[in-house]
Design a protein around this motif. Sequence first.
Motif, PDB file in Angstrom:
ATOM      1  N   ASP A 196       1.366   6.611  -7.370  1.00  0.00           N
ATOM      2  CA  ASP A 196       0.607   8.061  -7.002  1.00  0.00           C
ATOM      3  C   ASP A 196       0.821   8.964  -7.243  1.00  0.00           C
ATOM      4  O   ASP A 196       0.839   9.867  -8.025  1.00  0.00           O
ATOM      5  CB  ASP A 196      -0.589   7.517  -6.151  1.00  0.00           C
ATOM      6  CG  ASP A 196      -1.789   6.155  -6.492  1.00  0.00           C
ATOM      7  OD1 ASP A 196      -0.915   5.252  -7.533  1.00  0.00           O
ATOM      8  OD2 ASP A 196      -2.332   5.724  -5.770  1.00  0.00           O
ATOM      9  N   ALA A 245       2.023   1.144  -2.893  1.00  0.00           N
ATOM     10  CA  ALA A 245       1.227   2.253  -3.734  1.00  0.00           C
ATOM     11  C   ALA A 245       1.289   3.776  -4.264  1.00  0.00           C
ATOM     12  O   ALA A 245       1.165   4.349  -5.166  1.00  0.00           O
ATOM     13  CB  ALA A 245       0.459   1.489  -4.099  1.00  0.00           C
ATOM     14  N   GLU A 291       1.322  -1.548   0.140  1.00  0.00           N
ATOM     15  CA  GLU A 291      -0.334  -0.221  -0.291  1.00  0.00           C
ATOM     16  C   GLU A 291       0.985   0.965  -0.065  1.00  0.00           C
ATOM     17  O   GLU A 291       0.853   2.132  -0.751  1.00  0.00           O
ATOM     18  CB  GLU A 291      -0.489  -0.585   1.465  1.00  0.00           C
ATOM     19  CG  GLU A 291      -1.906   1.473   1.401  1.00  0.00           C
ATOM     20  CD  GLU A 291      -3.051   1.977   0.388  1.00  0.00           C
ATOM     21  OE1 GLU A 291      -3.182   2.904   0.243  1.00  0.00           O
ATOM     22  OE2 GLU A 291      -3.033   0.536  -0.485  1.00  0.00           O
TER      23      GLU A 291
END
Length: 66
Positions: free
Chosen positions: A24, A20, A17
């Motif tokens: 982004d 990620a 996470e």
Amino acid sequence: MAIRVGVQADSEDECAEGLAQLVDAGYVPVMLPKFLTDGRWMARAVPAPATKAPARGDDGRGSSAG
């Protein structure tokens, strides 16, 4: 590249996470989540390469002679 950002987490899911979120934000993964011998998870990312700017005077409209 000398600039690296690391994610340390207690679980593989938390590490993924965090990675990620870096993706982004425009970073590129260079090390996917790995379990280290000291019982933690780590991943790394680097800044995305900058795109090349158009040459000076090249505005994409072609030649102005006419």
